[in-house]
Write an enzyme that holds these catalytic residues in place. Structure first.
Site, mmCIF file in Angstrom:
data_model
loop_
_atom_site.group_PDB
_atom_site.id
_atom_site.type_symbol
_atom_site.label_atom_id
_atom_site.label_comp_id
_atom_site.label_asym_id
_atom_site.label_seq_id
_atom_site.Cartn_x
_atom_site.Cartn_y
_atom_site.Cartn_z
ATOM 1 N N ASP A 144 -63.917 -9.851 -38.974
ATOM 2 C CA ASP A 144 -62.637 -9.194 -38.716
ATOM 3 C C ASP A 144 -61.586 -9.883 -39.570
ATOM 4 O O ASP A 144 -61.261 -11.054 -39.336
ATOM 5 C CB ASP A 144 -62.258 -9.303 -37.240
ATOM 6 C CG ASP A 144 -63.141 -8.455 -36.345
ATOM 7 O OD1 ASP A 144 -63.774 -7.520 -36.856
ATOM 8 O OD2 ASP A 144 -63.205 -8.730 -35.131
ATOM 9 N N ASP A 199 -65.360 3.021 -30.876
ATOM 10 C CA ASP A 199 -64.950 1.975 -29.939
ATOM 11 C C ASP A 199 -64.812 2.634 -28.578
ATOM 12 O O ASP A 199 -63.869 3.399 -28.341
ATOM 13 C CB ASP A 199 -63.621 1.347 -30.360
ATOM 14 C CG ASP A 199 -63.705 0.661 -31.721
ATOM 15 O OD1 ASP A 199 -64.822 0.276 -32.109
ATOM 16 O OD2 ASP A 199 -62.660 0.509 -32.377
#
Length: 274
Positions: free
Chosen positions: A11, A134
């Site tokens: 990330d 997600d």
């Protein structure tokens, strides 16, 4: 049987020069983990089957920064690279592939304009089109409550899975199972499936989520969110039916190096590249 894949996820916060890798819990509580190019090189040397870079800043202004990171990475890293975050148009796919990535992952832009999947897969090929989902559980008392959602019976009760966008900051009411099916029909080549309930918790993947999606599409599914040890990765394959397992903190903070995880899986008779 095809080998299962182990995929470290980086990330990337690109608001600083050269970027930095971060890790959160349930998309919050950020910790810093290192330099993206250095970590990618480390994981390649350890035997990662693929590496995912997610731009959590996700702005057009920093597209060139991510491209720079990828260009530097592929100088010494020769394993497939997937880039996600801020992929909004076909030209973004082209730019990242030109920089050296093999695949691009998109979530918000695809939900906002599903035809992007068709256009991207036609332009760069399905193999380069990954859809990030997600998902968060939404519990219902009675499975017959909703005809529009795919209801799953879990150990905690009946639920469906709600797709989120904008890095988990907004929910859409779109059913994750039905969306995954549509994505495949539109030309997506893979699903990167993250459980928002499990992200960063280290209590294991959401196996009901992973299994349900895997059983409803024929394209590969990458399990993501919640891994804390090698057994969780084993469960994602044996129970969740995933094709690949993505992890972050257990690799970033050297809790379980990739070779240790792969040897564990090999001993459990999971087909894996050593």
């Amino acid at each position: 049987m095809l080998s299962k894949r182990i995929i470290p996820c980086l990330d990337c916060d690109l608001q600083v020069p050269e970027g930095r890798v971060v890790k959160g819990v349930e998309f919050k509580q950020i910790r810093y983990a290192g330099n993206p190019v250095e970590l990618a090189t480390k994981y390649y040397e350890q035997g990662a089957d693929e590496i995912v870079f997610l731009d959590i800043t996700a702005s057009h202004e920093r597209r060139s920064t991510m491209a720079d990171v990828i260009e530097k990475t592929v100088e010494n890293v020769f394993t497939p690279i997937c880039v996600g975050g801020g992929i909004r148009e076909v030209k973004d796919y082209v730019a990242m592939l030109k920089a050296g990535a093999d695949k691009c992952s998109t979530n918000t832009a695809a939900i906002k304009d599903p035809s992007l999947i068709n256009r991207a897969s036609e332009h760069v090929g399905s193999q380069a089109c990954v859809i990030g989902i997600d998902a968060k559980r939404r519990y219902v008392e009675n499975p017959s409550e909703s005809d529009e959602h795919y209801i799953v019976e879990t150990n905690d009760g009946y639920c469906w899975f709600d797709c989120s966008i904008y890095g988990g900051r907004e929910f859409t009411g779109i059913d994750a199972v039905k969306w995954a099916i549509e994505c495949e029909e539109r030309g997506a080549g893979e699903i990167l499936l993250t459980s928002m309930d499990r992200d960063g918790t280290k209590i294991g993947y959401d196996l009901e989520l992973t299994k349900t999606i895997s059983e409803n599409v024929s394209i590969p599914v990458i399990a993501s969110g919640g891994v804390g040890n090698p057994e969780h990765i084993y469960d994602s394959f044996s129970k969740g039916k995933a094709d690949a397992a993505l992890a972050a903190s257990i690799f970033h903070f050297d809790e379980y190096p990739i070779p240790q995880v792969k040897n564990y899986l090999k001993d459990k008779n999971i087909p894996i590249r050593i």
